[in-house]
Scaffold this motif. Structure first.
Motif, short mmCIF file in Angstrom:
data_model
loop_
_atom_site.label_atom_id
_atom_site.label_comp_id
_atom_site.label_asym_id
_atom_site.label_seq_id
_atom_site.Cartn_x
_atom_site.Cartn_y
_atom_site.Cartn_z
N PHE A 157 -11.78 -1.41 33.98
CA PHE A 157 -10.50 -2.02 34.36
C PHE A 157 -9.90 -2.76 33.16
O PHE A 157 -10.64 -3.27 32.34
CB PHE A 157 -10.70 -3.00 35.52
N PRO B 22 -7.14 0.03 34.78
CA PRO B 22 -7.20 1.49 34.68
C PRO B 22 -6.47 2.05 33.46
O PRO B 22 -6.92 3.03 32.86
CB PRO B 22 -6.53 1.96 35.98
N PHE C 291 -4.19 -14.97 39.66
CA PHE C 291 -5.04 -15.91 40.38
C PHE C 291 -6.36 -16.08 39.64
O PHE C 291 -6.60 -15.44 38.61
CB PHE C 291 -5.23 -15.44 41.82
N VAL C 292 -7.19 -16.95 40.18
CA VAL C 292 -8.41 -17.34 39.47
C VAL C 292 -9.24 -16.13 38.99
O VAL C 292 -9.70 -16.13 37.85
CB VAL C 292 -9.26 -18.30 40.33
N PRO C 293 -9.47 -15.10 39.83
CA PRO C 293 -10.29 -13.99 39.33
C PRO C 293 -9.75 -13.36 38.04
O PRO C 293 -10.54 -13.01 37.15
CB PRO C 293 -10.26 -12.98 40.49
N GLU C 294 -8.44 -13.26 37.93
CA GLU C 294 -7.88 -12.68 36.69
C GLU C 294 -8.09 -13.62 35.50
O GLU C 294 -8.33 -13.18 34.38
CB GLU C 294 -6.39 -12.38 36.88
N LEU D 206 -10.61 -15.44 35.17
CA LEU D 206 -12.02 -15.31 34.81
C LEU D 206 -12.31 -13.99 34.11
O LEU D 206 -13.17 -13.93 33.23
CB LEU D 206 -12.89 -15.47 36.06
N LEU D 207 -11.59 -12.94 34.50
CA LEU D 207 -11.72 -11.68 33.76
C LEU D 207 -11.29 -11.90 32.31
O LEU D 207 -11.91 -11.41 31.37
CB LEU D 207 -10.86 -10.59 34.41
N ARG E 9 -13.88 -13.85 30.50
CA ARG E 9 -15.02 -12.99 30.16
C ARG E 9 -14.71 -12.15 28.92
O ARG E 9 -15.56 -12.00 28.02
CB ARG E 9 -15.35 -12.09 31.36
N HIS F 119 -20.54 -29.47 42.98
CA HIS F 119 -19.61 -28.34 42.86
C HIS F 119 -19.34 -28.05 41.39
O HIS F 119 -19.10 -28.96 40.61
CB HIS F 119 -18.30 -28.66 43.56
N ASP F 120 -19.35 -26.77 41.04
CA ASP F 120 -19.15 -26.49 39.62
C ASP F 120 -18.24 -25.32 39.30
O ASP F 120 -17.90 -25.11 38.14
CB ASP F 120 -20.50 -26.29 38.91
N ILE F 121 -17.81 -24.57 40.30
CA ILE F 121 -16.99 -23.40 39.98
C ILE F 121 -15.68 -23.81 39.29
O ILE F 121 -15.32 -23.29 38.24
CB ILE F 121 -16.71 -22.57 41.26
N ASN G 188 -16.29 -25.08 35.83
CA ASN G 188 -16.62 -23.99 34.90
C ASN G 188 -15.38 -23.21 34.47
O ASN G 188 -15.27 -22.78 33.32
CB ASN G 188 -17.62 -23.03 35.54
N MET H 190 -14.06 -22.78 30.62
CA MET H 190 -13.84 -21.49 29.94
C MET H 190 -12.42 -21.35 29.41
O MET H 190 -12.20 -20.84 28.31
CB MET H 190 -14.13 -20.35 30.91
#
Lengths: 244, 224
Positions: free
Chosen positions: B24, B26, B73-76, B78-79, B82, B116-118, B121, B125
């Motif tokens: 990803f 794509p 949003f948060v997942p993006e 984090l991607l 990363r 709590h740490d998310i 973290n 990052m």
């Protein structure tokens, strides 16, 4: 109205992931997405976690204790359950008006998935860790749904309806009141411990109350009265709580 | 050529493509990711400081801006983090040697009593991706540990996180201690129950509801 005859009731259940598995669209929604517009990477990761391969990481259980006599004092505003007096705040007192009995519930997803989420973050994969964490939050809510269903079955046999579920820390009910809530539960109930700072461990646990009564009913959550923008329930409305 | 590598590298960070095997997004499937492009940039002689500032920071800023206006949003985030981390691994030797300067040091932790740490973290990052050295003290951080870290990193900024109203109150005492022992320290606070009003009340420097806001504030005070 004369009081309803309600005997004591304690429920407890353990659930597999298949039983407490949240819907994919709810996992996406709780992370902020409109399900059909979520990025492919996010959808793939959610599907991977929902696949059930992590069964050994879950220790999902829940329970509830019924207290047949409860009194809501809208003026204070407070809720009295046996010898315990909860200062629930004006919003919640209004939502609980008419409750004649109260169920105190406690559910947990267990410590495994939150440990796994933390491990993933520590290993440099915060993305998958975050998704695992979000999934665990929803699994514990699904466990609470399952417990609530059992409470509803019991209540309906007695001619009673249920209010929404309410937890300390939400809707203006201070999180410190968690201590009083736990005082009403058997020691070690569902394996959940409460710290002095009112933090439940495992963290992926949820506790709270449900009102029962002849005139009460489930209502829309009063999010417009609350400033907790990070609230799970706000993000999930209106689709996750299918009975809501 | 180096401009092209830096542009592609910033795109990979923004879009969260860590390496060539990441499927990803794509449209970048099968192409080099942040890991490979950072190595290519170094091999092409691009100064490590330029890789940090013109690619990694740019990519993280772009995803942060999207996050700030609700387009991501948060997942993006984090991607992206990363992908940034994959590239940053190749720059670490240059940080260690002093060839690349960080913008400053950011000491962060979840306050005493809170596990709590998310959220903490994620902030760590994103701040690192913005070019800061991050010292992450973890969760349930006792005041003395935080004060030692501040003493060990003169001039550092501090981030305090809490997810409960019961632990949020622990911020007040630690802010007071830092102010007494290390006047002038920038102290950022955040977490679900924290508000700008609470921040003012306890004498912290800044409240941000999202990591991008924290970076904006840190960059503004670092440049001041």
């Amino acid at each position: 109205m004369p009081p309803v005859a309600l005997g004591p009731l304690t429920l407890h259940g353990r659930y597999s992931f298949a039983e407490a598995r949240p819907r994919e669209e709810d996992v996406l929604r709780v992370m902020g997405y409109v399900p059909l517009a979520a990025p492919a990477a996010v959808v793939a990761a959610v599907r991977g976690r929902l696949g059930g391969e992590d069964e050994a990481l879950w220790a999902i259980e829940g329970g509830a204790v019924l207290f047949p006599a409860a009194a809501v004092d809208a003026a204070e505003p407070a809720l009295a359950v046996e010898e315990v007096r909860f200062e629930v705040g004006r919003t919640l007192a209004g939502q609980l008006a008419g409750a004649e009995a109260v169920v105190v519930f406690l559910c947990t997803a267990g410590p495994g998935m939150e440990r796994r989420a933390r491990q993933l973050v520590a290993e440099g994969d915060p993305f998958t860790g975050f998704i695992a964490d979000a999934l665990a939050s929803l699994v514990v809510e699904r466990a609470a749904d399952l417990i609530e269903d059992r409470v509803r079955d019991h209540a309906e046999r007695c001619g009673l309806h249920l209010t929404n579920r309410y937890s300390p820390g939400y809707c203006g009910w201070r999180v410190e009141e968690q201590q009083k809530l736990f005082s009403l539960l058997p020691p070690g109930f569902c394996g959940v411990r409460l710290s002095d700072s009112s933090l439940m461990q495992p963290i992926k646990s949820v506790s709270g109350i449900i009102g029962l009564g002849r005139t009460v009913h489930r209502r829309a959550y009063a999010c417009h009265l609350c400033d907790l923008e990070s609230c799970l329930y706000r993000r999930l409305q209106p689709v996750a709580r299918a009975d809501g | 050529m180096s401009d092209d590598i830096l542009r592609r590298l910033s795109d990979c960070v923004e879009l969260g493509k860590a390496n060539a095997t990441s499927p990803f997004p794509p449209q970048l499937k099968g192409l080099p990711g942040a890991d490979e492009l950072c190595q290519q940039a170094l091999a092409a002689g691009v100064p490590p400081g330029d890789i940090l500032e013109k690619a990694l920071v740019v990519g993280m800023r772009r995803i942060g801006e999207k996050f700030g206006c609700g387009e991501a949003f948060v997942p993006e985030m984090l991607l992206s983090a990363r992908a940034m981390t994959a590239a940053m691994a190749h720059l670490r030797p240059f940080f260690a040697s002093g060839q690349v300067k960080r913008r400053g040091v950011f000491v962060i932790g979840t306050v005493q009593g809170d596990l709590h740490d998310i959220g903490k973290n994620i902030v760590a990052m994103v701040v690192e991706g913005a070019g800061w050295e991050v010292v992450d003290l973890g969760t349930d951080v006792k005041p003395e540990r935080l004060l030692s870290a501040v003493a060990a990193h003169p001039g550092c900024a501090v981030g305090l996180s809490a997810l409960l109203t019961t632990t949020m109150v622990n911020m007040e005492a630690i802010v007071r201690e830092i102010r007494e022992r290390h006047p002038g320290t920038q102290i950022l606070v955040g977490g679900a129950p924290v508000t700008a009003e609470f921040c003012r009340k306890i004498g912290a420097s800044h409240y941000s509801p999202d990591p991008h806001g924290a970076v904006r504030y840190l960059d503004s005070v670092a440049g001041a």
